[in-house]
Design an enzyme around this catalytic site. Structure first.
Site, short mmCIF file in Angstrom:
data_model
loop_
_atom_site.label_atom_id
_atom_site.label_comp_id
_atom_site.label_asym_id
_atom_site.label_seq_id
_atom_site.Cartn_x
_atom_site.Cartn_y
_atom_site.Cartn_z
N CYS A 61 0.81 -1.22 0.00
CA CYS A 61 0.00 0.00 0.00
C CYS A 61 0.85 1.27 0.00
O CYS A 61 0.35 2.36 -0.31
CB CYS A 61 -0.95 0.01 1.19
N HIS A 104 -3.15 7.20 3.32
CA HIS A 104 -3.63 5.96 2.71
C HIS A 104 -5.00 5.63 3.29
O HIS A 104 -5.19 5.65 4.51
CB HIS A 104 -2.62 4.85 3.00
N ASN A 137 -10.22 0.27 0.56
CA ASN A 137 -8.76 0.34 0.49
C ASN A 137 -8.31 -0.14 -0.89
O ASN A 137 -8.44 -1.33 -1.19
CB ASN A 137 -8.18 -0.53 1.62
#
Ligand code: COA
Length: 326
Positions: free
Chosen positions: A113, A253, A283
């Site tokens: 990520c 994020h 996500n």
């Protein structure tokens, strides 16, 4: 001194929406549980025929259009992804082919990520060194292909999408001010997709043990992320002699709304300076930061001279920040 400036952004989200109510019909969960624990209401899912390079291509075309550039103007293409089309070649090479960017070099980055923010640091270094002048950096993922749809603790979290930026060399005042990359490999086991590589090559056994799906210890990741982001934000601001109040936009994020809110509260930043789109997309891993950046840019929420702080964390563990003067 040369530095990299983001001259254009672009993103692409597949049209298909999967809502929390859809999940209620598939697994033992509820819209209330998902909303309360994560902030997610729905996520996008790629069509069967789409692969990650297709999503990256759409986002890249949008960024190129915004920049008024052709693919042949690019010197380098970097794709941050862990859900590339194949183990090899790099998805960046497949994207290069789709774009017909004949003059560019191309490679992928795997920092899960944090991949896009790692990519910003790599692109900035190439530009500062004078190696490349114009770089396309993309974060693109199709997690719907690697999540275990029978595991309610993970399958509700992720979505598909892509975001892109074009970076250009500048000796002006605006651009990437600083980047910071961190990792802790001793925590690799708390977020991993173990199967299909050289350690657990595909076999009937790896399929039976469901090793080709993402495995996550959510609680441990949560704790590690909150701790890592605290130090990261403090160090980044200190290094640049900035106070939190001098930030115009914070892009974290998009993994969990509670993590985002905790980081904002600690900095004393009002939520209108903090980008939140996790409710719409879940996500999207390496794509989450560039999708959010594209949204604020297109909404006209950043102006010249604004400080924007980008931060991400993910498997590895990895975490990273990039401070940008717009
Ligand atoms: N629906 C309903 N209940 C669920 C559920 C779901 N989708 N998933 C888990 N539960 C249950 C658990 O089984 C547990 O039940 P129990 O108390 O009977 O054992 C209960 O809910 C609480 O689970 P817990 O894991 O303690 O929840 P949590 O508050 O830690 O939230 C996450 C779970 C995954 C949302 C949270 O830990 C998280 O967001 N972690 C970070 C994940 C992340 O950021 N990953 C990406 C990193 S890049």
């Amino acid at each position: 001194m040369l530095k990299a400036k983001i001259i254009a952004t672009g993103s692409y989200l597949p049209e298909k929406r999967l809502t929390n109510f859809d999940f209620e019909k598939m697994i033992d969960t509820s819209d209330d549980w998902i909303t309360e624990r994560t902030g997610i209401k729905e996520r996008r899912i790629a069509e069967d025929g789409q692969s990650t390079s297709d999503l990256a291509y759409e986002a890249s075309k949008n960024a190129l259009r915004q920049a008024g550039l052709e693919a042949d103007d690019l010197d380098l293409i970097i794709v941050a992804t862990v859900t590339g089309d194949m183990i090899f070649p790099a998805t960046a090479c497949l994207l290069q082919n789709l774009l017909s960017a004949k003059k560019a070099a191309a490679f992928d980055i795997n920092a899960v990520c944090s991949g896009f923010v790692y990519g910003l640091s790599v692109a900035n270094s190439f530009i500062r060194a004078g190696t490349y002048k114009r770089i396309l950096l993309v974060g693109a993922e199709i997690y719907s292909r690697i999540i275990d749809w029978e595991d309610r603790t993970t399958c509700i979290l992720f979505g598909d999408g892509a975001g892109a930026v074009i970076l250009e060399a500048t000796d002006g005042d605006s651009g990437i001010v600083s980047t910071r990359l961190c990792s802790d490999g001793s925590l690799w086991e708390i977020l991993t997709l173990p199967g299909g590589g050289s350690k657990y090559p595909p076999s009937e056994e790896t399929i039976r043990k469901r090793l080709h799906f993402l495995k996550m210890n959510g609680k441990e990741i949560f704790k590690a992320a909150v701790k890592a982001l605290q130090t990261l934000v403090d160090d980044t601001l200190k290094e640049n002699n900035l106070k939190p109040s001098q930030l115009s936009v914070l892009i974290l994020h998009q993994a969990n709304l509670r993590i985002i809110q905790a980081a904002a509260a600690r900095l004393g930043l009002p939520m209108d300076k903090v980008v939140v789109n996790i409710d719409k997309y879940g996500n999207t891993s390496a794509a989450s930061v560039p999708i959010a950046l594209d949204e604020v840019v297109r909404a006209g929420k950043v102006k010249e001279g604004d400080y924007i702080l980008l931060e991400a964390f993910g498997g590895g563990l990895t975490w990273a920040s990039a401070l940008i003067k717009w």
